[in-house]
Design a protein around this motif. Structure first.
Motif, mmCIF file in Angstrom:
data_model
loop_
_atom_site.group_PDB
_atom_site.id
_atom_site.type_symbol
_atom_site.label_atom_id
_atom_site.label_comp_id
_atom_site.label_asym_id
_atom_site.label_seq_id
_atom_site.Cartn_x
_atom_site.Cartn_y
_atom_site.Cartn_z
ATOM 1 N N HIS A 72 67.513 93.572 32.557
ATOM 2 C CA HIS A 72 67.716 94.532 33.601
ATOM 3 C C HIS A 72 66.618 94.773 34.565
ATOM 4 C CE1 HIS A 72 70.044 96.765 30.208
ATOM 5 N NE2 HIS A 72 70.657 95.888 30.895
ATOM 6 N N HIS A 104 70.024 101.753 41.249
ATOM 7 C CA HIS A 104 68.737 102.622 41.087
ATOM 8 C C HIS A 104 67.570 101.384 40.731
ATOM 9 C CE1 HIS A 104 70.974 105.920 38.867
ATOM 10 N NE2 HIS A 104 70.836 106.126 40.258
ATOM 11 N N TRP A 139 66.919 97.924 36.858
ATOM 12 C CA TRP A 139 67.710 98.653 37.430
ATOM 13 C C TRP A 139 68.673 99.572 36.519
ATOM 14 C CZ3 TRP A 139 72.531 97.394 34.973
ATOM 15 C CH2 TRP A 139 72.727 95.965 34.365
ATOM 16 N N GLN A 140 68.122 99.782 35.353
ATOM 17 C CA GLN A 140 68.468 100.515 34.451
ATOM 18 C C GLN A 140 67.545 100.507 32.905
ATOM 19 O OE1 GLN A 140 72.431 99.788 33.138
ATOM 20 N NE2 GLN A 140 71.873 99.102 31.275
ATOM 21 N N ASN A 156 66.602 105.215 44.747
ATOM 22 C CA ASN A 156 68.232 104.987 44.746
ATOM 23 C C ASN A 156 68.240 103.966 45.816
ATOM 24 O OD1 ASN A 156 69.169 107.001 43.122
ATOM 25 N ND2 ASN A 156 68.777 108.545 44.807
ATOM 26 N N SER A 213 70.415 105.293 27.447
ATOM 27 C CA SER A 213 70.256 106.511 28.277
ATOM 28 C C SER A 213 69.284 107.488 27.783
ATOM 29 C CB SER A 213 71.699 107.148 28.192
ATOM 30 O OG SER A 213 72.402 107.278 26.796
ATOM 31 N N THR A 223 73.913 99.597 39.209
ATOM 32 C CA THR A 223 73.536 101.402 39.244
ATOM 33 C C THR A 223 72.888 101.848 40.604
ATOM 34 O OG1 THR A 223 71.298 100.589 38.862
ATOM 35 C CG2 THR A 223 72.823 100.978 36.704
ATOM 36 N N ARG A 243 72.991 96.335 42.417
ATOM 37 C CA ARG A 243 74.103 96.954 41.682
ATOM 38 C C ARG A 243 74.095 96.598 40.159
ATOM 39 N NH1 ARG A 243 79.002 95.314 45.927
ATOM 40 N NH2 ARG A 243 78.601 96.877 47.254
#
Length: 166
Positions: free
Chosen positions: A95, A152, A107-108, A144, A112, A150, A148
């Motif tokens: 990521h 982020h 990006w992530q 933000n 979670s 996310t 892609r």
């Protein structure tokens, strides 16, 4: 993305060495750290014993390392990034991307529950602060403007992480 990288690098170069003083200055203890009890908790003296001075400033006092100062920014091997404070798995190399900002970017998170978020007003406007979900250590900020899927950009201090190759 290439144009964005050039603009970010140009802006950082324009700011010059004078920008490094506020960037690495500490902002005081995190509201998130003060509000929550984390599974991993030590006294300030124990944190100071376990961490290098810069790791302590970033993880416990919310400082930010200078851009392009971390070898993890250029790390390209497969593996995982763990919290320097407690060893929690934070990010996967799968990521990671080159954001052109001078800090390791993802990006992530790896999952979670790896990181937590709070609102940081230290620069006079709201930013999303990221901290380790296990020890509350300050990692960096989420923006933000990432790729892609996310959208982020998790902009993380390299000194706050340890890379473990796959």
């Amino acid at each position: 993305m290439a144009d964005t990288k050039i603009i970010r690098r140009s802006a950082l170069a324009w700011l010059g060495a004078g920008a490094s003083l506020p960037v690495i200055s500490a902002c005081g203890g995190s509201e998130a750290q003060a509000r929550q009890n984390f599974p991993v908790s030590y006294s300030e003296a124990e944190w100071r014993r376990r961490l290098t001075p810069m790791q302590f400033r970033v993880l416990r006092e919310e400082a930010t390392e200078r851009p392009y100062s971390s070898p993890l920014n250029d790390e390209t091997r497969r593996g995982t990034y763990h919290c320097q404070g407690c060893g929690n798995r934070l990010f996967s190399s799968a990521h990671k991307f080159d954001s052109g900002t001078g800090w390791p970017s993802f990006w992530q998170p790896i999952d979670s529950g790896a990181v937590g978020y709070s609102t940081d007003y230290n620069l006079g406007y709201p930013r999303t602060e990221e901290h380790c979900a296990d020890c509350g250590g300050h990692l960096g900020h989420r923006f933000n403007d990432g790729p892609r899927p996310t959208g982020h950009r998790h902009c993380i201090n390299g000194v706050a992480m340890e890379f473990r190759p796959a």
